[in-house]
Design a protein around this motif. Sequence first.
Motif, PDB file in Angstrom:
ATOM      1  N   GLN A 475     -73.131  28.285  32.969  1.00 35.25           N
ATOM      2  CA  GLN A 475     -74.285  29.185  33.044  1.00 35.25           C
ATOM      3  C   GLN A 475     -74.659  29.726  31.672  1.00 35.25           C
ATOM      4  OE1 GLN A 475     -73.204  33.343  34.634  1.00 35.25           O
ATOM      5  NE2 GLN A 475     -71.420  32.114  35.223  1.00 35.25           N
ATOM      6  N   LEU A 476     -73.745  29.615  30.693  1.00 35.56           N
ATOM      7  CA  LEU A 476     -74.020  30.082  29.337  1.00 35.56           C
ATOM      8  C   LEU A 476     -74.144  28.928  28.345  1.00 35.56           C
ATOM      9  CD1 LEU A 476     -71.608  33.152  29.325  1.00 35.56           C
ATOM     10  CD2 LEU A 476     -74.098  33.168  29.551  1.00 35.56           C
ATOM     11  N   PHE A 477     -74.275  27.709  28.860  1.00 33.62           N
ATOM     12  CA  PHE A 477     -74.493  26.538  28.018  1.00 33.62           C
ATOM     13  C   PHE A 477     -75.989  26.275  27.955  1.00 33.62           C
ATOM     14  CE2 PHE A 477     -74.935  22.075  27.054  1.00 33.62           C
ATOM     15  CZ  PHE A 477     -73.947  21.830  26.111  1.00 33.62           C
ATOM     16  N   GLY A 478     -76.553  26.370  26.780  1.00 30.50           N
ATOM     17  CA  GLY A 478     -77.996  26.256  26.616  1.00 30.50           C
ATOM     18  C   GLY A 478     -78.577  24.985  27.200  1.00 30.50           C
ATOM     19  N   GLY A 479     -79.559  25.137  28.093  1.00 29.58           N
ATOM     20  CA  GLY A 479     -80.248  23.997  28.663  1.00 29.58           C
ATOM     21  C   GLY A 479     -79.641  23.454  29.930  1.00 29.58           C
ATOM     22  N   ASP A 480     -78.458  23.923  30.320  1.00 31.97           N
ATOM     23  CA  ASP A 480     -77.868  23.452  31.568  1.00 31.97           C
ATOM     24  C   ASP A 480     -78.648  24.014  32.745  1.00 31.97           C
ATOM     25  OD1 ASP A 480     -75.319  21.996  32.590  1.00 31.97           O
ATOM     26  OD2 ASP A 480     -75.406  23.802  33.822  1.00 31.97           O
ATOM     27  N   GLY A 481     -78.587  23.338  33.869  1.00 29.59           N
ATOM     28  CA  GLY A 481     -79.312  23.798  35.049  1.00 29.59           C
ATOM     29  C   GLY A 481     -78.850  25.153  35.548  1.00 29.59           C
ATOM     30  N   LEU A 482     -77.602  25.525  35.258  1.00 31.12           N
ATOM     31  CA  LEU A 482     -77.083  26.830  35.666  1.00 31.12           C
ATOM     32  C   LEU A 482     -77.521  27.948  34.726  1.00 31.12           C
ATOM     33  CD1 LEU A 482     -73.399  25.950  36.694  1.00 31.12           C
ATOM     34  CD2 LEU A 482     -75.453  26.066  38.131  1.00 31.12           C
ATOM     35  N   ASP A 483     -78.085  27.586  33.603  1.00 31.06           N
ATOM     36  CA  ASP A 483     -78.546  28.561  32.606  1.00 31.06           C
ATOM     37  C   ASP A 483     -79.938  29.055  32.980  1.00 31.06           C
ATOM     38  OD1 ASP A 483     -79.072  30.028  30.277  1.00 31.06           O
ATOM     39  OD2 ASP A 483     -79.620  28.234  29.123  1.00 31.06           O
ATOM     40  N   LEU A 484     -80.011  29.866  34.022  1.00 32.85           N
ATOM     41  CA  LEU A 484     -81.314  30.315  34.520  1.00 32.85           C
ATOM     42  C   LEU A 484     -82.101  31.134  33.505  1.00 32.85           C
ATOM     43  CD1 LEU A 484     -80.550  31.283  38.238  1.00 32.85           C
ATOM     44  CD2 LEU A 484     -81.271  29.085  37.288  1.00 32.85           C
ATOM     45  N   PRO A 485     -81.455  31.994  32.693  1.00 28.31           N
ATOM     46  CA  PRO A 485     -82.238  32.764  31.714  1.00 28.31           C
ATOM     47  C   PRO A 485     -82.680  31.950  30.501  1.00 28.31           C
ATOM     48  CG  PRO A 485     -80.168  33.871  32.283  1.00 28.31           C
ATOM     49  CD  PRO A 485     -80.061  32.467  32.763  1.00 28.31           C
ATOM     50  N   ASP A 486     -82.251  30.668  30.435  1.00 29.89           N
ATOM     51  CA  ASP A 486     -82.522  29.816  29.275  1.00 29.89           C
ATOM     52  C   ASP A 486     -81.947  30.454  28.010  1.00 29.89           C
ATOM     53  OD1 ASP A 486     -83.437  27.518  28.063  1.00 29.89           O
ATOM     54  OD2 ASP A 486     -85.398  28.363  27.580  1.00 29.89           O
ATOM     55  N   PHE A 487     -80.692  30.832  28.099  1.00 25.08           N
ATOM     56  CA  PHE A 487     -79.961  31.446  26.988  1.00 25.08           C
ATOM     57  C   PHE A 487     -79.538  30.356  26.017  1.00 25.08           C
ATOM     58  CE2 PHE A 487     -75.628  32.893  25.509  1.00 25.08           C
ATOM     59  CZ  PHE A 487     -76.090  33.842  24.615  1.00 25.08           C
ATOM     60  N   ARG A 488     -80.019  30.442  24.785  1.00 31.39           N
ATOM     61  CA  ARG A 488     -79.730  29.415  23.783  1.00 31.39           C
ATOM     62  C   ARG A 488     -78.965  30.030  22.611  1.00 31.39           C
ATOM     63  NH1 ARG A 488     -82.071  24.170  25.301  1.00 31.39           N
ATOM     64  NH2 ARG A 488     -83.398  24.682  27.089  1.00 31.39           N
ATOM     65  N   ASP A 489     -77.693  29.708  22.534  1.00 29.45           N
ATOM     66  CA  ASP A 489     -76.851  30.174  21.431  1.00 29.45           C
ATOM     67  C   ASP A 489     -75.895  29.036  21.105  1.00 29.45           C
ATOM     68  OD1 ASP A 489     -74.481  31.296  20.090  1.00 29.45           O
ATOM     69  OD2 ASP A 489     -75.412  33.248  20.449  1.00 29.45           O
ATOM     70  N   ALA A 490     -76.088  28.424  19.949  1.00 34.52           N
ATOM     71  CA  ALA A 490     -75.322  27.234  19.586  1.00 34.52           C
ATOM     72  C   ALA A 490     -73.818  27.506  19.568  1.00 34.52           C
ATOM     73  CB  ALA A 490     -75.782  26.716  18.226  1.00 34.52           C
ATOM     74  N   GLN A 491     -73.427  28.679  19.095  1.00 39.33           N
ATOM     75  CA  GLN A 491     -71.995  28.990  19.042  1.00 39.33           C
ATOM     76  C   GLN A 491     -71.414  29.146  20.441  1.00 39.33           C
ATOM     77  OE1 GLN A 491     -71.735  32.424  16.390  1.00 39.33           O
ATOM     78  NE2 GLN A 491     -71.026  31.071  14.751  1.00 39.33           N
ATOM     79  N   VAL A 492     -72.160  29.778  21.329  1.00 35.74           N
ATOM     80  CA  VAL A 492     -71.684  29.946  22.702  1.00 35.74           C
ATOM     81  C   VAL A 492     -71.614  28.589  23.402  1.00 35.74           C
ATOM     82  CG1 VAL A 492     -72.192  30.945  24.955  1.00 35.74           C
ATOM     83  CG2 VAL A 492     -72.503  32.312  22.892  1.00 35.74           C
ATOM     84  N   SER A 493     -72.640  27.774  23.239  1.00 38.55           N
ATOM     85  CA  SER A 493     -72.617  26.440  23.853  1.00 38.55           C
ATOM     86  C   SER A 493     -71.433  25.636  23.330  1.00 38.55           C
ATOM     87  CB  SER A 493     -73.925  25.702  23.576  1.00 38.55           C
ATOM     88  OG  SER A 493     -75.015  26.314  24.235  1.00 38.55           O
ATOM     89  N   GLY A 494     -71.155  25.762  22.045  1.00 41.38           N
ATOM     90  CA  GLY A 494     -70.005  25.080  21.464  1.00 41.38           C
ATOM     91  C   GLY A 494     -68.694  25.574  22.049  1.00 41.38           C
ATOM     92  N   ALA A 495     -68.615  26.882  22.271  1.00 45.20           N
ATOM     93  CA  ALA A 495     -67.398  27.455  22.855  1.00 45.20           C
ATOM     94  C   ALA A 495     -67.217  27.003  24.297  1.00 45.20           C
ATOM     95  CB  ALA A 495     -67.444  28.979  22.766  1.00 45.20           C
ATOM     96  N   VAL A 496     -68.328  26.920  25.053  1.00 49.60           N
ATOM     97  CA  VAL A 496     -68.245  26.418  26.426  1.00 49.60           C
ATOM     98  C   VAL A 496     -67.796  24.953  26.411  1.00 49.60           C
ATOM     99  CG1 VAL A 496     -69.562  25.866  28.514  1.00 49.60           C
ATOM    100  CG2 VAL A 496     -69.959  28.029  27.325  1.00 49.60           C
ATOM    101  N   ASN A 497     -68.328  24.183  25.470  1.00 49.50           N
ATOM    102  CA  ASN A 497     -67.901  22.797  25.299  1.00 49.50           C
ATOM    103  C   ASN A 497     -66.401  22.718  25.093  1.00 49.50           C
ATOM    104  OD1 ASN A 497     -69.459  20.468  25.508  1.00 49.50           O
ATOM    105  ND2 ASN A 497     -70.586  20.885  23.641  1.00 49.50           N
ATOM    106  N   ASP A 498     -65.894  23.533  24.156  1.00 51.66           N
ATOM    107  CA  ASP A 498     -64.463  23.518  23.846  1.00 51.66           C
ATOM    108  C   ASP A 498     -63.643  23.993  25.046  1.00 51.66           C
ATOM    109  OD1 ASP A 498     -65.100  22.657  21.313  1.00 51.66           O
ATOM    110  OD2 ASP A 498     -64.898  24.623  20.368  1.00 51.66           O
ATOM    111  N   LEU A 499     -64.181  24.981  25.758  1.00 51.32           N
ATOM    112  CA  LEU A 499     -63.486  25.495  26.938  1.00 51.32           C
ATOM    113  C   LEU A 499     -63.331  24.411  27.995  1.00 51.32           C
ATOM    114  CD1 LEU A 499     -62.362  28.124  28.280  1.00 51.32           C
ATOM    115  CD2 LEU A 499     -64.640  28.436  29.261  1.00 51.32           C
ATOM    116  N   SER A 500     -64.332  23.553  28.106  1.00 52.58           N
ATOM    117  CA  SER A 500     -64.294  22.500  29.122  1.00 52.58           C
ATOM    118  C   SER A 500     -63.230  21.445  28.828  1.00 52.58           C
ATOM    119  CB  SER A 500     -65.666  21.824  29.240  1.00 52.58           C
ATOM    120  OG  SER A 500     -65.932  20.997  28.119  1.00 52.58           O
TER     121      SER A 500
END
Length: 563
Positions: A475-500
Amino acid sequence: MTARRGIRRLLGAGLVASLTAALAACGPSGPQTINYLIDARVNNYNVNTVDGFSSGAVMALARVLPGFSYLGPDGELVADRDVGTVSMEQGSSLKVTYTFADGAKYSDGQPMACDDIMLAATAMGGHVKGFNAATGAGYRDITNIECTPGGKTAVVTFARGRDYADWRALFGVGALLPAHVVARKAGVANVVDPITKNDTAALAKIADAWNTGFEMHPGKVTAEDFPSAGPYRVAGYTTDKGLELIANQAWWGERPAAEHITVWPRGTNYDTALKDGRIDVVDTADLSAADRMQGRTESTAPQNRAGAKDARPLSVTSLVLSGKGAFADPAMRKAFAACVPRDTLARKYGANGLVWSLRTVAPADSLGSALNQQFAKRYPRADAARARTLLGDRQGEAPGKPTVRIGYVAPDAVDKAIVEDIANSCTAAGIDVTDDSATELTPASLGKDVDVLIANGPTGIAAAGTASGFPAAYQLFGGDGLDLPDFRDAQVSGAVNDLSLTVSDSARLPLLRSIETAAWDSVVSIPLFGTVRAREATDKVQRVVPGMAATGTGWNMDRWTRK
C-alpha cells in the motif's frame, strides 16, 4: 485441501433452532445446506482486481477458486496439494516449478493448465499495460515463465536478486482464473501465445476480459463464465437466495462434507435470512449480527474494549487519505490527523481497546507491540489547538472551514459512529467532517466522491490480512494497486522492495521503521486500531474453524457439516 488444522471452539452456542429455521436450512439439497453470512459485497469472480480485492469475493470463493496454497486459520500459508505440487530451485536466481495434479480440471471439464499461471503472472506483474490488478507484490519480480499451451507444468524464474520472500503465496487461493474462459472472451486461441509474442492488440483484449469478464451480480450469473476448480461451484446468485454454492462433481479431491453452502453477502436479503433464523455461520465486523444469529438478547460488544480479550488481529482499520483536493496539501493532512480522536476510537471499537499506529505491521506480527510503541506519540489523540495551527500553515489557504468527506460502504453502524466521533472532535479544530457513505462505494471513490476512506487493510471492508504482512505492505509502494492515495516516495518504495525479500525480524525492523516514519511524516493514512470481527457458528454446525485472514472463516467450508 489435504492439510487441516485442529478444530477450535467457537465463541458461544446458539439457542435451539426453531422449526422454521430448521426447514429453511434444508434448502434445495437437503439437510446439508449451511448458510454463511459475510459483511461485504461479492461482485467479481476475479479477486485480483482492485474492486475484487477490496470485496468479500475471496471470503465467499476460497473453496471455489483454489491455488497452490491457501491461508490457514491464523493466516499462515499451507500448501494445497490437491491442486498440485511446487518445487523450488535456488541458484543465481529463484526458480519455481508448478505442476498441476493429473486430475485437476474445472467444472466445465477443461483441465487446469500452465496457461492459468501465465495469465496470473502477466495480469499482476505490472509489465503489460491494461490490467487493473490490485497489487503486483511478488509477481512483479518474475522475469520468465516456461509454459506450453495446455501443459501441466510451468517453470517460473525470478529476477536475479529478487527472491520474493513470500513466493509460496504466489498462485495461491483466488489467484488462478480459468485462462480458457479469458481466451474465449478475448477471441484468441489461448493466452500463452499472445503473451509470449507480445501481441499488443491481443493483449489488450485479454486485459479487458480479465478486468471485466468476471463481474458477477445477483441475477446475472451463467455457469459457462464461472467454472470452478474447487470442491464447490457457483450454482446461482440472487438477492432472495444468496450466492449458492453446490458440490462440484468434477472435483478430484476429497468430497465436500456439505453438498450446499449459501453465502449471504451485501446486496442480498441477508437481513431477512438472519431474522428467519437461517444463518449458521457469520464472519463480519457487525458484532450485532453474531448476537442475532445466536439469539442473544443483549449486545456482547463492550462499551470499553480495553478489557476485551480479543485475538490479535492480522489487519488494521485505517483512514486512507486521498492525495488530491484539499489533502494535496500536507498541512491539511496533518491538521486532520491532529483532530482525529484515535484514543477514543480505539477504546470504543478497536481490538483490546489499543490504539494502533502502524500500517505495514498488524497486532499479530511478532514485531507489532514493540514497534507500535515507537510510533505511539504520532497523533495519539485529538488536539484541536495543534490542528488549528496546522491549518494556518496551508498553502493558498481558502476562506471558510475546510470540509472533509469520509466514505464507507453503508450501512455500517460502527463506521457511522466513527465518522460522528471524528466530526464532533474536528469541529473544535475548524474542520467540517461529513458522512459521505454509499452502498456502492469502491476504492475508486477516493479522491472523487470522498476524501477519506475507512478501510480494513489497505483497501477493503471485508476480512483482510495474512501472517506474512504481504501484500498489504505494498500500500506504500508507489504505483501499486493498493496505493490508493498514489503515494510516491522512491525511498519508501525501495524499502518496501527490500522488505519483500526479508525474512528475519532483525532485518525487517529497520526497514519497517523507515517505512512507517515516512508514512507518518506525509500522513498518507491514519491507522486507528486492530480490526474486530465476529467469527461464530451456531451449535447446529460442526467443523467451523474461525479464519483470521483475508479468506475469513470460509477457508475450510468444504469440511463444515450440519449436526
